[in-house]
Structures are given as structure tokens and as C-alpha cells.
Design a protein around this motif. Structure first.
Motif, mmCIF file in Angstrom:
data_model
loop_
_atom_site.group_PDB
_atom_site.id
_atom_site.type_symbol
_atom_site.label_atom_id
_atom_site.label_comp_id
_atom_site.label_asym_id
_atom_site.label_seq_id
_atom_site.Cartn_x
_atom_site.Cartn_y
_atom_site.Cartn_z
ATOM 1 N N GLU A 1 9.062 -8.346 -30.436
ATOM 2 C CA GLU A 1 8.133 -9.457 -30.277
ATOM 3 C C GLU A 1 8.792 -10.647 -29.587
ATOM 4 O O GLU A 1 8.195 -11.321 -28.786
ATOM 5 N N ARG B 1 4.538 -9.908 -24.051
ATOM 6 C CA ARG B 1 3.811 -11.122 -24.423
ATOM 7 C C ARG B 1 2.703 -11.433 -23.424
ATOM 8 O O ARG B 1 1.622 -11.889 -23.815
ATOM 9 N N ARG C 1 -0.247 -9.473 -24.484
ATOM 10 C CA ARG C 1 -0.880 -10.017 -25.686
ATOM 11 C C ARG C 1 -1.674 -11.282 -25.371
ATOM 12 O O ARG C 1 -2.779 -11.480 -25.897
ATOM 13 N N GLU C 2 -1.100 -12.126 -24.525
ATOM 14 C CA GLU C 2 -1.787 -13.382 -24.192
ATOM 15 C C GLU C 2 -3.055 -13.119 -23.386
ATOM 16 O O GLU C 2 -4.067 -13.796 -23.573
ATOM 17 N N TRP D 1 -9.469 -2.055 -30.236
ATOM 18 C CA TRP D 1 -8.874 -2.956 -29.248
ATOM 19 C C TRP D 1 -9.955 -3.648 -28.418
ATOM 20 O O TRP D 1 -9.931 -4.870 -28.237
ATOM 21 N N THR E 1 -3.889 -6.622 -29.207
ATOM 22 C CA THR E 1 -2.535 -6.614 -28.656
ATOM 23 C C THR E 1 -2.457 -5.577 -27.561
ATOM 24 O O THR E 1 -3.170 -4.575 -27.581
#
Length: 379
Positions: free
Chosen positions: A6, A59, A62-63, A312, A363
Motif C-alpha cells: 500500500e 495508488r 485506487r484513486e 468492483w 480498489t
């Protein structure tokens, strides 16, 4: 085949922040400068690849999924990361390290993405890590058609082929590529999110090895050769459940299924009456993604693949303030068309239950994107 940590270790916080600010801001030069400065200060290139760039790329996904980055920002960030990796390879500190390790390479490895797989950064990171560790690497990039891959294998005779795939809908193509490489006598190592948690689909599809990230892949190859594949092998032998023809039926009739759902959807989802042509086109694409993931789940006979996708995409809707129930009519219409196919009907029933359940923040990026039916829109 990237590490999925992470966050990077504490000692890389400043470097990670500098790179993050640069890639989100679209500043390629600042991103390259940040990694060059780290190399100048003595940071190892492999560590930067695996502990800074790879986690930040995760990341980015994810963003985007949480609707905090646009599609354009996500694509820009990925492109900048790829450019930065290429720039790092020519940094004097990296070149000096390569020269110190000069000599006969450990062996030759072909690194490629499965046909239809455009997410190339994990494969690129693997290629660079293997080069840093003394391997001769043929990096073939994104979306390599299997016939071209096999031509390369015949021409170069690599010790192993490393195949990367991030999207589960590519698993049938991955199976074909694995089998084709093995027919040449070349073992295959696979990696990427497409192969499921713990690489559960890697052995199912007959791969000779699986690795969760580039570091693990390099360590496994350093242990010694992968086992040679059997001389005679047919892909169909791996998956006896395909004998029910459900996967074959759905993939062959997929265009018709999409057209039917699109034609009937307005009566189930009245908001479509006000859709623009662009939204209708995107809706058709979204329905096609659902059918593709349904087919992939049937191919590997794993309900979790399809319910995971349903959860998702429902999370994507929620993050964009689109009512999650907008997904249900499409699933219902597909179920009505596939009522005579027990495995498909079961998957669709499970997916509906998943959509109705409380949803975590989405995610990763298991699909190319959403729009149309799942597109943020104003009243």
C-alpha cells in the motif's frame, strides 16, 4: 507482476511524495528528476522500482476507482511512470552497476503482455528488475499476439517466457499463449492481477510458475530453471468443465446478448430515455464488459471472479454518486437470456446479491473503465 504494498517504506516517503506530485500534476520532467536525484544519492534502482514506482502506480488505480483522479490523469500518470523507468535505465549509476556485473547473462527471458492486455507497466517493471539482476531480457510490451510471441520464441530460444496480464477477461488468451509456448518446449511463468488472489488461475491454466511480483519472479528464476513442460499438451485438457459449452455459447453470442440487453434496457431503466448518443455507445461498451467477465468466470469456473467484478463496478458507481441499482436491470436481462445455462445463471444470481450488499471503496482497475449505464450524469 508488481509489488502491491500500500505504501513505500518510510525512508522513501519524500521521494514517493515528489514522484506522486509530479505524476498527478502531469510533470514528466519533475518525475524523472525525482528518481534521478534518488539514484544520485545512492538509492538502488530495483528498490525505487519496487518500493516507490510500483506502489504509486497501484495508488493511481485506487484513486481513479474512488473518483479522485480522472481517466486522463490516470493515463498520464501511467505514461509518465513508464517514461521514468526508461530514463532510469540510462542513469550513470545504473549503467555503472550494469557494467560491474558485465559477463555472460544468467539466461534469456522474454517478457510480454497477453494479447489484448494493454496494462504494460507491471511487465516493464519485471523486465527492468531482471535486467538489473543480470538476465538478457526481450521486453515485447503490451498486447502481444500469440503467433508473434511464438515466432519470437522460435527465433530467440529463451529459457523462459514471462507473461503478464492484469485483466481477468484475458485469461482465455493467456491459456492459449501458455499452451503455445509450452508446445515449443519453453516453460512459462505468469503474473499479474488477472491470475487471481495467490495466483489461483496460474496452475489451473497450466503455467509452469507464478510470482506475485517482480522480486519474487527474479528470486524464483535465480533458483534454477523452471520445469520443462510436457511434450504433448492440449489446452482443453486443463478445463474439463468447458465441456458444457456454456463459455463457448456466451462468447459466440456475446454481440447478440449485448444488443438484446441494450434494446430492452430502457424499459427497465427509464433514465436511458434521456441518454445522448455518446452515453448509449458507452452503455453498450459497459454491457459488453459484463458479458466478457461472465465469460471469463465460466472459463475458469470460479464464481468469485464474476462477483468480485460485480462488487468492483458497483463500488465505482457509488464513488461517482450513480445509483448502484442501475446495474441490476442489465444483470436481470442477461439472466433471462441465459436461463438454460445453469452455471451462467448461478453467476448472475450471485452478482445480483453482491450488488445489493454493502460495498467497500473500490480498489484496482479490473476493467478498462465505465461509462454510459455506469456514467456519472446530471438529471
Amino acid at each position: 507482476m508488481i509489488r502491491t504494498a500500500e505504501e513505500p517504506p518510510a525512508e522513501f516517503d519524500d521521494r514517493a511524495k515528489a514522484l506522486w506530485d509530479a505524476i498527478v500534476g502531469g510533470d514528466e520532467y519533475a518525475a524523472a528528476d525525482a528518481m534521478a536525484a534518488a539514484l544520485d544519492e545512492g538509492a538502488a534502482a530495483e528498490t525505487l522500482l519496487l518500493e516507490v514506482i510500483a506502489p504509486l502506480q497501484a495508488r493511481v488505480g485506487r484513486e481513479w476507482a474512488a473518483n479522485r483522479l480522472t481517466v486522463a490523469q490516470e493515463h498520464t500518470a501511467t505514461a509518465i511512470n513508464e517514461r521514468v523507468i526508461g530514463t532510469m535505465a540510462y542513469h550513470p549509476a545504473v549503467r555503472r552497476g550494469m557494467q560491474r556485473r558485465a559477463g555472460a547473462p544468467r539466461g534469456r527471458v522474454a517478457v510480454a503482455c497477453i494479447d489484448g492486455e494493454w496494462h504494460a507497466l507491471p511487465a516493464r517493471i519485471l523486465a527492468e528488475v531482471l535486467r538489473l539482476r543480470g538476465w538478457q531480457v526481450d521486453y515485447l510490451g503490451a498486447q502481444v499476439p500469440t503467433p508473434h510471441l511464438i515466432s519470437h520464441v522460435h527465433r530467440t530460444n529463451p529459457a523462459v517466457v514471462a507473461l503478464s496480464s492484469s485483466i481477468a477477461t484475458r485469461l482465455p488468451a493467456a491459456h492459449a499463449a501458455i499452451t503455445a509456448c509450452q508446445v515449443t518446449g519453453t516453460p512459462v511463468m505468469v503474473g499479474g492481477a488477472a491470475y487471481g488472489p495467490g495466483g489461483r488461475y496460474a496452475s489451473l491454466l497450466g503455467a509452469d510458475g507464478w510470482a506475485p511480483d517482480a522480486r519474487a519472479a527474479a528470486a524464483r528464476l535465480a533458483e534454477g530453471p523452471l520445469p520443462k513442460p510436457p511434450p504433448v499438451h492440449q489446452a482443453v485438457d486443463d478445463l474439463p468443465h468447458l465441456a458444457d459449452q456454456e463459455y463457448t455459447h456466451i462468447t459466440r453470442t456475446a454481440p447478440g446478448l449485448v444488443r438484446h440487453v441494450l434494446a430492452e434496457l430502457e424499459s427497465r431503466f427509464p433514465a436511458m430515455a434521456d441518454y445522448t448518443d455518446r452515453q448509449r455507445r458507452h452503455t453498450a461498451e459497459d454491457i459488453a464488459h459484463i458479458v466478457d467477465f461472465l465469460g471469463a468466470a465460466l472459463y475458469v469456473d470460479d464464481p468469485d471472479l464474476f462477483t468480485g467484478f460485480a462488487g468492483w463496478i458497483a463500488g465505482i458507481l457509488a464513488a461517482r454518486d450513480v445509483p448502484v441499482h442501475s446495474l441490476l436491470p442489465a444483470l436481470d436481462l442477461l439472466a433471462e437470456q441465459l436461463v438454460d445455462y445453469p452455471r451462467a445463471a448461478d453467476l448472475l444470481s450471485r452478482a445480483r446479491d453482491t450488488v445489493r450488499s454493502p460495498l467497500p471503496e473500490p480498489t484496482g482497475t479490473p476493467s478498462e473503465g465505465v461509462g454510459g449505464l455506469f456514467e456519472e450524469r446530471t438529471a
